[in-house]
Design a protein around this motif. Structure first.
Motif, PDB file in Angstrom:
ATOM      1  N   ARG A  47       0.815  -1.310   0.235  1.00  0.00           N
ATOM      2  CA  ARG A  47       0.071  -0.099  -0.448  1.00  0.00           C
ATOM      3  C   ARG A  47       0.362   1.069   0.111  1.00  0.00           C
ATOM      4  N   ALA A  51      -0.441  -0.584  -4.103  1.00  0.00           N
ATOM      5  CA  ALA A  51      -1.791  -0.413  -4.057  1.00  0.00           C
ATOM      6  C   ALA A  51      -2.013  -1.193  -3.023  1.00  0.00           C
ATOM      7  N   ASP A  54      -6.445  -5.586  -1.328  1.00  0.00           N
ATOM      8  CA  ASP A  54      -6.949  -6.977  -0.494  1.00  0.00           C
ATOM      9  C   ASP A  54      -6.991  -8.301  -0.656  1.00  0.00           C
ATOM     10  N   VAL A  65      -5.798  -9.557  -4.609  1.00  0.00           N
ATOM     11  CA  VAL A  65      -7.342  -8.541  -5.811  1.00  0.00           C
ATOM     12  C   VAL A  65      -5.812  -7.046  -5.358  1.00  0.00           C
ATOM     13  N   LEU A  66      -5.707  -6.777  -5.953  1.00  0.00           N
ATOM     14  CA  LEU A  66      -4.986  -5.126  -5.859  1.00  0.00           C
ATOM     15  C   LEU A  66      -6.556  -3.830  -6.698  1.00  0.00           C
ATOM     16  N   ARG A  67      -5.922  -2.438  -5.333  1.00  0.00           N
ATOM     17  CA  ARG A  67      -6.853  -1.874  -5.572  1.00  0.00           C
ATOM     18  C   ARG A  67      -6.059  -0.428  -5.744  1.00  0.00           C
ATOM     19  N   TRP A  68      -5.818  -0.040  -7.004  1.00  0.00           N
ATOM     20  CA  TRP A  68      -5.050   1.148  -6.683  1.00  0.00           C
ATOM     21  C   TRP A  68      -6.164   2.247  -6.025  1.00  0.00           C
ATOM     22  N   THR A  71      -6.307   7.711  -8.812  1.00  0.00           N
ATOM     23  CA  THR A  71      -7.729   7.751  -9.443  1.00  0.00           C
ATOM     24  C   THR A  71      -7.553   9.041 -10.568  1.00  0.00           C
ATOM     25  N   THR A  77     -11.213   4.644 -10.044  1.00  0.00           N
ATOM     26  CA  THR A  77      -9.722   3.367 -10.242  1.00  0.00           C
ATOM     27  C   THR A  77      -9.631   1.619 -10.563  1.00  0.00           C
ATOM     28  N   ILE A  79      -9.234  -1.748 -10.376  1.00  0.00           N
ATOM     29  CA  ILE A  79      -9.175  -3.010  -9.344  1.00  0.00           C
ATOM     30  C   ILE A  79      -8.984  -4.161 -10.486  1.00  0.00           C
ATOM     31  N   THR A  81      -6.936  -8.523 -10.804  1.00  0.00           N
ATOM     32  CA  THR A  81      -7.779  -8.961  -9.798  1.00  0.00           C
ATOM     33  C   THR A  81      -6.764 -10.222 -10.837  1.00  0.00           C
TER      34      THR A  81
END
Length: 176
Positions: A47, A51, A54, A65-68, A71, A77, A79, A81
């Motif tokens: 993080r 990212a 999650d 699961v990576l959530r940038w 934005t 944004t 995501i 997977t």
């Protein structure tokens, strides 16, 4: 990124096979592999430079699961997977991600520090190579900063300040 400084462009596009190309980078860090590896494989440290992880199951075949956290101008944004397709701590992490392709981090000892070979392979041809090169270049810069104790302030992240100069430089070089 300092607007006056010209970025050193160390990313390139290479052919992987007839159907794929990759953006590749080679970076050296004054930190040993044992210090760098956690920044590639532990969600709280990911993080700080890449990212929000999650999900990151630390085994071959594990889920990702990576959530940038940055934005686009419309507030969207990315995501990503996928699965962990290679995992050999503390030197190799490979993720097969939608939409980022096969992302590979390979660490090696480098005389008291470490060397990172990074690639992100996607179907050929890469439509906007400067976009990919600038994005991964910036994240690898952020990794170096994180290793030195910094953390990206995602809420104040500004693509015009942070990403655009790299994109423009790669595009001018003929990468985009």
């Amino acid at each position: 990124m300092d607007e006056q400084a010209q970025p050193t462009l160390d990313g390139n596009v290479v052919s992987v096979d007839a159907a794929h190309q990759a953006v590749v980078f080679f970076r050296r860090f004054p930190h040993p592999v044992a210090e760098v590896w956690p920044y590639l494989s532990r969600p709280p440290l990911l993080r700080r430079w890449l990212a929000a992880a999650d999900r990151l199951d630390p085994a071959e075949g594990g889920g990702v699961v990576l959530r940038w956290l940055n934005t686009d101008p419309e507030g969207r944004t990315v995501i990503a997977t996928g699965t962990v397709s290679a995992y050999d701590p503390p030197t190799l992490l490979q993720l097969d991600l939608d939409p980022h392709g096969r992302v590979r981090f390979e660490l090696s000892d480098d005389g008291g520090g470490s060397a990172l070979a990074f690639s992100a392979a996607v179907p050929a041809p890469i439509e906007q190579p400067a976009l990919l090169l600038a994005g991964w270049h910036l994240h690898l810069d952020y990794l170096a900063q994180a290793l030195d104790g910094a953390e990206v302030d995602w809420p104040t992240w500004d693509p015009a300040r942070d990403w655009q100069p790299l994109h423009d430089a790669y595009a001018a070089r003929g990468s985009g």
